[in-house]
Each structure stands twice: as structure tokens, then as C-alpha cells.
Design an enzyme around this catalytic site. Structure first.
Site: not given
Ligand SMILES: O=P(O)(O)OC[C@H]1O[C@](O)(CO)[C@@H](O)[C@@H]1O
Length: 615
Positions: A393, A422, A527
Site C-alpha cells: 500500500e 513442502h 470503493k
Molecule cells: O482504519 P480505517 O480508516 O477503517 O481504514 C482501514 C484501511 O483502509 C485503508 O484506508 C485502505 O482502504 C487502509 O489504508 C486502512 O488501513
């Protein structure tokens, strides 16, 4: 809790009616709004990445790279020359099985000057995440004196104190679950995803004692069956479960869904969720507002300047760890020692810089080879999964800091040795040569006093050791490069140090390839698309509802549904939506079957006159 209210004393008091609650039932318009947004990036014309163009793997260097040293004396000398030791941690780094040349090191030393400078600025509180306009302060968590403002230092220290005292009160039974007959909390259910789960999961697996004061389980997805499984496994112990909901943004849909599901389970069991709920989130986030309005047991802060994937040394990782009886101050101390060790600007004496240099060499600075993480210790199993987010990331970026298209990254995967021997080591040794390995070795096999010879002079742990060394040698003999990180024991101190080592290596590597390691604009696309699918599903439901309210009911073909949704181009997605709802008994198929989309005619089992689905 007094200490927590002090932490939040600066919160403006929000009128209850104006606050959007994290747990509000979905309402029209905002129900699937995914909260993360990113600033648009300037897209400049495609140019060759600076990282590739001007660091040279000269022809000579490339040729030397193919010819790894085979002479045992020369290899031993290289081993001794490059072996790094951190004595206070008991950590060793061996980069001798990576074939970088002296010429390459000289070039990198030059390039590291600006990487070290950028890191120094970052630690002083510069806006190291320019796209989001944020400071990057995870290093301050283990040395609050580095925080650029006194207020931050106090905040870090107060939070740590409040974590410790809250954990003590829970473990000792001073704070009790309201309805449990046991009289104290026995379980933790952690709800969170990504950086709000991976660190706590890794730490729990690595460090929790066999019989922790509270056992931990995780809901880290919006998979209903997975959630049901966790809740079912708790059974009657739900009454003595502390639910920790972790979300930096406080609005991540998967986490919100997990919370809603858990709250329903509490209601079904006649339990009062608020008295067992803890929130870890940014001040005034949806989650924070919900927890405050509903009067949850406690709230702990997440900070704007700590990224999710580097949050394990904040309340995110520390609270669950402390509740499991893990010495969190030792974890912080280990990380602090490693932070100090990785501040030196002498490349050869800086283990994080050595790692970054090896990654650069092995992957040509463009991620051309994958990083395979092989911990030879069951308790470190989740290290590769933890590193997957930290590295991928952070480094997987389309644009560099100057706006050039670079499509950077480093792929990380791994499991554990010798188990992988294995499974996929066959391909690593003989198959496609698209990786470099990192062995994580632990010298101490098991606690003192438990060892025995299962053959004369040989213990079970000797086998594990032999498998590691054998695999390292066999890979090298076939031209496969590897790094070895050795720790003496798996302890809170060494785990803290390992985390800090890789955090710094990622930051330095990001500078070498000129990218922003601290944002994640790429996750927004998925998203957004997910939100669009769910919005389309509502339109489909509304159209079906209208047809199903007719007398007689009017079953619709996929074309008709797409047409009435004004989305003919979405017919395939509409088909998938129908198939999914049908598999979950939410629509009826009048004709055909989902297996033959063209023949399908669909209606809803129930007609809702108010059309709750309409936008
Ligand atoms: O802690 P949050 O804001 O729920 O985000 C969870 C995860 O989602 C992300 O923003 C990626 O979608 C990550 O960087 C982060 O760790």
C-alpha cells in the site's frame, strides 16, 4: 473515564441531532457513501521514472549480478564485511546473499543522502504526505520527545497511560462486563480492517501468551458467514466480550457492517453493547460520535498523522496487546531502539537502508522481483501478511512525486518455513526467477528447559534451523538472492524492532524511487465502484418493487429491468445483482434460472408500498 475525557476535552460538543452516527441504519442518499476521498493528482506526460532512468545498473553491474559469488572464502568475507548487528535488540541482518556490487553501493550512497534528509524532515513534522497535507508521525509514538509540538507529546503520553490503566482495570476485573456471571472480561472481539486489523493480528499471533488474560478474535471483513462464525464461537462468552471497534477514518463500510452485526448479536442475546464497546478512531469521526452518543465504555484516539498501516504502535495495536498481557512498553522500546539505529546516515550501519538498498538492487528499483518473506517460526506467520499492506500500500503507486507515471511497487507474499518447503519452494528454486527471499530466523527455539534430543544430538528446533539454512544455500546455489534477518527470540522488544525496521525501510525505499509512501489513492477506485454497485442494486430493487406491487405481479426480464433503471449498459451487473439476491432468497425467479440469463424473469417476494428502496 477521566483520562479519556481529558484526551477529548478539546472536542467541540456536537448537537446530537446534527451528528451522523456510524451505526445509523442506512438512509437514502448517504447510505453507501464511502468516506475516503483523495485529492486529484496531476497527471503529467509519461516519462521514464527517475528511479529507473538514472540509477544505474550499468552493464558491468548487471553482469556481476548474474554471477553471484560462489567461492566459499570470498562469500565468508562478504558475509563478515556486510553483517549488521543491533546488540540491544539481538538482531542481525545479513545481506551477503544479495549480489550488489561496490559500484552500485557507491551510487546508492549518493542517492541515500536525499532519502535520509527527507526522513529527517519527516521526523521533524514536515508534510511528508503532500497529497493529503498530513504529517507522518509514527516515529513519535515511541519517542514522544520527537513530536513537533508539546501538545502532541502530551497527547501521546496520556494516551499510553490511559491504555495501560484501562487494560489493567479490565484484566483485574475492576471494570466488569455488566451481565456476565464470570465477573470479568474474558474475550476481545476486534472489529477493523486493513491497518486497523493487520497489526493487532500479527502482534497477537507473535506475542500473546498461551493463556492470555483475554483471548482475541477478529472480524476483519464484511463477510456475513465469517462474522457469524466469530460470534458463534464466542457463544455465551459474548456476555464477557470486550468489543474493540477500530477505524482511523471511522467510516469504513466493512467495519461499520461488522459493528452493526455485532450490535445485533448483543441485542439478540439481551446484552447492552455500549457497556462492552470500545472505539479507537479519530476525534469526531462517525465512529467517535456514535461511541460518544451511545455512551460506550471507552474511546481511544487515532491521530491524523499516523497512517493505518503504521498504526500498530498507537492505541490500534497497543490496547489489544495490553489486554492480552503483552508488554507494550517493551514493544515501544524495541521500536525506539530500532528507530535510533535506522537514523544513522551511514548506509552500511543502517539496517533499514541496507534492506532498502537490497530491495532496489534485487528488483531493479521498479519492482521487477517479488519479495518472499519466510519466517521460520510459527508465531511470525502473519508477518508477511502484515508486510503485504505496509509495503504494497505504501509503494504501489502510479505516479511519482513529480507526477510522472511510474507504476511502482514491490509484491510481498510468504507464509512460513519450513512449511513452505513442502509447498512452493520448488518453484522458488527451479521455476520462474521473479523473486528474492527474506529469511526471518529466530535463534531461540523454545523457552529454556523444554528442549530434548529427538535423535542423538539433534532437537526438533535443529531441524527447523537446518531447513532454513539448507533452503538459503539451495536457493543461492541456483542464483536466487536472499536477505536474512535474525533475532534471538520472539519478544515484545524484537517484534517492535522488526516492525520499526520495515517501516523505516519502506520510507527510505519510497524516497529512492521518489514516491509518496503515505497515501493510498488507488483504493478509492474500488470503493467508489462498490458504492456504485450498491446504488444500482437499490435502483433494481425499486424497479422490481414497483412491478411486484402490480396486480397481477409483473415479472421482468433483465432487459426490462436495465431499461427501467435507465442503465442498459449495466445489464451484466444487474444480472449479477439478481443472481446474488436470488442465491440469498431475496428475489423470486418466475421463469428460467439464473444460469441462463436471457430466459430469466424476476419479481420480488414482497411488495413494499412505500418503496423503501427508492432513492
Ligand atoms: O482504519 P480505517 O480508516 O477503517 O481504514 C482501514 C484501511 O483502509 C485503508 O484506508 C485502505 O482502504 C487502509 O489504508 C486502512 O488501513
Amino acid at each position: 473515564m477521566a483520562s479519556l475525557s481529558t484526551l477529548y476535552s478539546s472536542s467541540p460538543s456536537l448537537k446530537q441531532s446534527t451528528v451522523k452516527a456510524f451505526t445509523s441504519p442506512t438512509t437514502r442518499g448517504d447510505s453507501f457513501s464511502f468516506p475516503h476521498t483523495s485529492k486529484p493528482t496531476t497527471h503529467l506526460p509519461l516519462t521514464l521514472s527517475a528511479s529507473r532512468a538514472d540509477i544505474s545498473h550499468s552493464d558491468a553491474a548487471a553482469a556481476a549480478k548474474k554471477e553471484l559469488i560462489k567461492d566459499p572464502d570470498a562469500l565468508w568475507k562478504r558475509y563478515l564485511d556486510w553483517l549488521y548487528q543491533q546488540k540491544d535488540i539481538g538482531l542481525y541482518l545479513d545481506v551477503s546473499r544479495v549480489g550488489f556490487t561496490d559500484e552500485f553501493v557507491v551510487e546508492m550512497e549518493e542517492r541515500f543522502k536525499s532519502a535520509f534528509k527527507a526522513m529527517e524532515e519527516l521526523e521533524k513534522g514536515s508534510i511528508a504526505n503532500p497529497d493529503e497535507g498530513r504529517m507522518v508521525g509514527h516515529y513519535w509514538l515511541r519517542n514522544s520527545g520527537l513530536a513537533p509540538r508539546p501538545g502532541l507529546k502530551t497527547l501521546i503520553e496520556n494516551t499510553l497511560d490511559s491504555i495501560c490503566s484501562f487494560a489493567d482495570d479490565i484484566v483485574s476485573g475492576k471494570i466488569k462486563p455488566p451481565s456476565s456471571t464470570v465477573g470479568r472480561f474474558t474475550q476481545i472481539l476486534s472489529v477493523g480492517i486493513g491497518g486497523s486489523a493487520l497489526g493487532p493480528q500479527f502482534v497477537a499471533e507473535a506475542l500473546a501468551p498461551d493463556n492470555p488474560p483475554l483471548k482475541i478474535r477478529f472480524i476483519d471483513n464484511t463477510d456475513p458467514a465469517g462474522i457469524d462464525h466469530q460470534i458463534a464461537q464466542l457463544g455465551p462468552e459474548l456476555a464477557s466480550t470486550l468489543v474493540i471497534v477500530i477505524s482511523k477514518s471511522g467510516g469504513t463500510p466493512e467495519t461499520r457492517n461488522g459493528l452493526l452485526e455485532v450490535q445485533k448479536a448483543f441485542r439478540d442475546a439481551g446484552l447492552n453493547f455500549a457497556k462492552q464497546g470500545v472505539a479507537i478512531t479519530q476525534e469526531n469521526s462517525l465512529l467517535d460520535n456514535t461511541a460518544r452518543i451511545e455512551g460506550w465504555l471507552a474511546r481511544f484516539p487515532m491521530y491524523d498523522w499516523v497512517g493505518g498501516r503504521t498504526s500498530v504502535m498507537s492505541a490500534v495495536g497497543l490496547l489489544p496487546a495490553a489486554l492480552q498481557g503483552i508488554d507494550i512498553r517493551e514493544m515501544l522500546a524495541g521500536a525506539g531502539i530500532m528507530d535510533e539505529a535506522t537514523r544513522t546516515t551511514s548506509l552500511k550501519n543502517n539496517p533499514a537502508a541496507l534492506l532498502a538498498m537490497c530491495w532496489y538492487w534485487a528488483s531493479d528499483g521498479v519492482g521487477s522481483k517479488d519479495m518472499v518473506i519466510l519466517p521460520y517460526k510459527d508465531s511470525l506467520l502473519l508477518f508477511s501478511r502484515y508486510l503485504q499492506q505496509l509495503v504494497m500500500e505504501s509503494l504501489g503507486k502510479e505516479f511519482d512525486l513529480d507526477g510522472n507515471t511510474v507504476n511502482q511497487g514491490l509484491t510481498v507474499y510468504g507464509n512460513k518455513g519450513s512449511t513452505d518447503q513442502h509447498a512452493y519452494i520448488q518453484q522458488l528454486r527451479e521455476g520462474v526467477h521473479n523473486f528474492f527471499a527474506t529469511f526471518i530466523e529466530v535463534l531461540r527455539d523454545r523457552p529454556p528447559g523444554h528442549d530434548w534430543d529427538l535423535e542423538p544430538g539433534v532437537t526438533c528446533g535443529d531441524y527447523l534451523f537446518g531447513m532454513l539454512q539448507g533452503t538459503r544455500s539451495a536457493l543461492y546455489a541456483n542464483g536466487r538472492e536472499s536477505i536474512s534477518v535474525t533475532i534471538e527470540e520472539v519478544t515484545p522488544r524484537s517484534v517492535g524492532a522488526l516492525i520499526a525496521l520495515y517501516e523505516r525501510a519502506v520510507g527510505l525505499y519510497a524516497s529512492l524511487v521518489n514516491i509518496n509512501a503515505y497515501h493510498q489513492p488507488g483504493v478509492e477506485a474500488g470503493k467508489k465502484a462498490a458504492a456504485e454497485v450498491l446504488a444500482l442494486q437499490k435502483r433494481v430493487l425499486s424497479v422490481l418493487n414497483e412491478a411486484s406491487c402490480k396486480d397481477p405481479v409483473e415479472p421482468l426480464t433483465l432487459d426490462e429491468i436495465a431499461d427501467r433503471c435507465h442503465a442498459p449498459e449495466e445489464i451484466e451487473m444487474i444480472y449479477k445483482i439478481i443472481a446474488h439476491m436470488s442465491a440469498n432468497d431475496r428475489v423470486l425467479i418466475a421463469e428460467g434460472s439464473c444460469g441462463s440469463p436471457r430466459s430469466v424473469k424476476v419479481f420480488l417476494g414482497e411488495c413494499n408500498v412505500d418503496d423503501m428502496y427508492a432513492q
